[in-house]
Design a protein around this motif. Structure first.
Motif, PDB file in Angstrom:
ATOM      1  N   THR A 150      11.682   0.201  -3.731  1.00 30.14           N
ATOM      2  CA  THR A 150      12.663  -0.872  -3.512  1.00 30.14           C
ATOM      3  C   THR A 150      12.645  -1.365  -2.077  1.00 30.14           C
ATOM      4  OG1 THR A 150      14.098  -0.005  -5.246  1.00 30.14           O
ATOM      5  CG2 THR A 150      15.106  -1.485  -3.654  1.00 30.14           C
ATOM      6  N   TRP A 151      12.322  -0.476  -1.129  1.00 34.93           N
ATOM      7  CA  TRP A 151      12.244  -0.894   0.271  1.00 34.93           C
ATOM      8  C   TRP A 151      11.116  -1.896   0.497  1.00 34.93           C
ATOM      9  CZ3 TRP A 151      15.722  -0.612   3.883  1.00 34.93           C
ATOM     10  CH2 TRP A 151      16.719   0.377   3.826  1.00 34.93           C
ATOM     11  N   GLY A 152      10.198  -1.988  -0.431  1.00 36.10           N
ATOM     12  CA  GLY A 152       9.118  -2.960  -0.309  1.00 36.10           C
ATOM     13  C   GLY A 152       9.379  -4.252  -1.032  1.00 36.10           C
ATOM     14  N   GLN A 153      10.612  -4.458  -1.499  1.00 41.74           N
ATOM     15  CA  GLN A 153      10.919  -5.661  -2.262  1.00 41.74           C
ATOM     16  C   GLN A 153      11.968  -6.531  -1.571  1.00 41.74           C
ATOM     17  OE1 GLN A 153      11.821  -4.521  -6.329  1.00 41.74           O
ATOM     18  NE2 GLN A 153      10.093  -3.103  -6.407  1.00 41.74           N
ATOM     19  N   LEU A 154      12.143  -6.327  -0.284  1.00 43.85           N
ATOM     20  CA  LEU A 154      13.084  -7.151   0.479  1.00 43.85           C
ATOM     21  C   LEU A 154      12.350  -8.373   1.037  1.00 43.85           C
ATOM     22  CD1 LEU A 154      15.023  -4.221   2.146  1.00 43.85           C
ATOM     23  CD2 LEU A 154      15.603  -5.499   0.078  1.00 43.85           C
ATOM     24  N   ARG A 155      13.050  -9.195   1.790  1.00 45.71           N
ATOM     25  CA  ARG A 155      12.494 -10.512   2.134  1.00 45.71           C
ATOM     26  C   ARG A 155      11.827 -10.586   3.496  1.00 45.71           C
ATOM     27  NH1 ARG A 155      13.796 -14.612  -1.302  1.00 45.71           N
ATOM     28  NH2 ARG A 155      15.367 -14.148  -2.884  1.00 45.71           N
ATOM     29  N   ASN A 156      12.424  -9.994   4.506  1.00 47.83           N
ATOM     30  CA  ASN A 156      11.926 -10.183   5.870  1.00 47.83           C
ATOM     31  C   ASN A 156      11.547  -8.853   6.505  1.00 47.83           C
ATOM     32  OD1 ASN A 156      12.416 -13.065   6.021  1.00 47.83           O
ATOM     33  ND2 ASN A 156      14.597 -12.559   6.124  1.00 47.83           N
ATOM     34  N   TYR A 157      10.328  -8.797   7.034  1.00 48.93           N
ATOM     35  CA  TYR A 157       9.835  -7.589   7.684  1.00 48.93           C
ATOM     36  C   TYR A 157       9.202  -7.957   9.021  1.00 48.93           C
ATOM     37  CZ  TYR A 157      10.123  -5.436   3.027  1.00 48.93           C
ATOM     38  OH  TYR A 157      10.556  -4.969   1.805  1.00 48.93           O
ATOM     39  N   VAL A 158       9.412  -7.082   9.994  1.00 51.70           N
ATOM     40  CA  VAL A 158       8.631  -7.089  11.224  1.00 51.70           C
ATOM     41  C   VAL A 158       7.923  -5.743  11.301  1.00 51.70           C
ATOM     42  CG1 VAL A 158       8.733  -7.005  13.740  1.00 51.70           C
ATOM     43  CG2 VAL A 158      10.036  -8.744  12.508  1.00 51.70           C
ATOM     44  N   VAL A 159       6.606  -5.783  11.444  1.00 60.55           N
ATOM     45  CA  VAL A 159       5.797  -4.563  11.509  1.00 60.55           C
ATOM     46  C   VAL A 159       5.331  -4.380  12.942  1.00 60.55           C
ATOM     47  CG1 VAL A 159       3.753  -3.372  10.635  1.00 60.55           C
ATOM     48  CG2 VAL A 159       5.045  -4.914   9.128  1.00 60.55           C
ATOM     49  N   LEU A 160       5.643  -3.227  13.543  1.00 56.40           N
ATOM     50  CA  LEU A 160       5.269  -2.929  14.920  1.00 56.40           C
ATOM     51  C   LEU A 160       4.188  -1.856  14.909  1.00 56.40           C
ATOM     52  CD1 LEU A 160       8.846  -2.649  16.492  1.00 56.40           C
ATOM     53  CD2 LEU A 160       7.412  -4.681  16.284  1.00 56.40           C
ATOM     54  N   ALA A 161       3.025  -2.171  15.478  1.00 54.45           N
ATOM     55  CA  ALA A 161       1.906  -1.239  15.418  1.00 54.45           C
ATOM     56  C   ALA A 161       1.260  -1.051  16.786  1.00 54.45           C
ATOM     57  CB  ALA A 161       0.861  -1.725  14.415  1.00 54.45           C
TER      58      ALA A 161
END
Length: 361
Positions: free
Chosen positions: A94-105
């Motif tokens: 479910t955490w992968g079905q939201l709308r907005n993500y910022v990925v910091l790598a």
């Protein structure tokens, strides 16, 4: 109770009842998910390794993405941020079905789960560019669900990641806000447009507005003032429109906007307590104004706090004072919210969606 001075208590009682550019970005849109993304408006999930988060990235995210929304009586962030590690998405899809993500790598940590995810998601060319230049960004859509957006912020090491984030965050915020504005507009106008009320506003107050369904006109003994109101659970959304003769350029200023809004508040808005009226409170919190353009018309935008003098009612407002050169008039389009005990950011955003449709002849 006089209709010419409509009592604010009436709607209070009803409430109780009832990236423009991210720099070096590359679009990666090869994902083909099946579920549809969901989630609250203005929410953001930050995906990163725990070590990266604890080593300063969490503080940077709080500073850049949880800055206060301007302007509310009690501080609320521009985004509601949640931090998760990539393993959380695997364990709880479910955490992968939201709308907005910022990925910091941090690409120097090749064994980290976030870096491994980024290496799978982005092209070798993008990865090599970041390792060569030190920093980069990328944008992807629909990785885990349809309708979601991911912004990747990448550094060849931890210091480059933090430095780069401080440079590109305004563009990232704009990109996220643009997509949320689209969602908010859909929410605001899900009942359609009330063209009859729009015609009334135009005829009496000189502004063309797209009035959503759900708003009603408050009866006023006034020829050039229109007050529209919408009740939602625990809150009241309000729009007031009026026009005044243009006399001089000095009216198009903070003082000019304040004078017109305070006069309308004094004449038409009060509570049930004697000798009460609405006014701008720019003592406890500032009145922010700036010159802008709204739909091709020069305007002064104002944001601040209203209060009822000699009572304890208050809330946020946003106003546009437009210069209608064709009619030689100034048109004030004002939106304000009363929501005791409720968060007000998203309510104000809904009002803003309406008043930003304003045009003048």
């Amino acid at each position: 109770m006089s209709v010419s001075r409509y009592r604010i208590f009436v709607f209070v009682l009803a409430c109780c009842l009832g990236l423009a550019s991210c720099g070096n970005e590359r679009l990666e849109s090869t994902f083909q998910p099946t579920p549809s993304a969901f989630g609250q408006i203005n929410s953001l999930v930050v995906v990163a390794d725990s070590s990266t988060w604890k080593a300063g990235a969490g503080d940077s995210v709080a500073y850049f993405f949880e800055a206060p929304y301007i302007l509310l009586p009690q501080p609320e962030p521009i985004f509601d941020v949640r931090f998760i590690e990539p393993s959380r998405i695997v364990a709880e899809p479910t955490w992968g079905q939201l709308r907005n993500y910022v990925v910091l790598a941090d690409l120097s940590d090749t064994d980290s789960p976030t870096t491994q995810m980024v290496l799978q998601d982005l092209s070798d060319e993008k990865i090599q560019q970041v390792r060569s230049e030190g920093f980069g960004t990328a944008v992807a859509k629909n990785k885990w669900a349809t309708g979601q957006q991911l912004v990747y912020i990448l550094g060849k090491n931890h210091d480059e990641l933090l430095t780069g984030m401080s440079n590109v965050y305004p563009g990232v915020v704009r990109r996220l806000q643009q997509s949320e504005d689209e969602r908010m507009r859909v929410t605001t106008y899900f009942e359609g447009v009330n063209r009859r009320l729009g015609d009334t506003v135009q005829q009496l107050a000189g502004a063309n507005l797209e009035i959503p369904g759900g708003y009603v006109r408050v009866p006023l003994d006034a020829d050039s003032v229109v007050w529209l109101r919408k009740e939602v659970q625990g809150a009241s959304l309000n729009i007031m429109v009026t026009k005044v003769p243009y006399r001089s350029q000095a009216q198009l200023s903070k003082e000019g906007l304040k004078e017109i809004r305070n006069r309308i508040g004094r004449e038409y808005v009060s509570s049930t307590t004697n000798n009460t009226y609405m006014q701008i409170n720019d003592t406890d919190l500032p009145l922010f104004t700036e010159a802008t353009e709204l739909n091709g018309t020069y305007a002064i935008e104002g944001r601040g706090i209203w209060e009822i003098e000699n009572d304890f009612l208050a809330g946020p407002f946003v106003s546009y004072l437009l210069n209608d050169t064709t009619s030689n008039e100034l048109v004030l389009v004002d939106g304000f919210v009363y929501a005791p005990g409720r968060k007000k950011r998203d309510l104000m955003e809904e009002v803003v969606q309406v008043i930003r449709t304003a045009t003048v002849n």
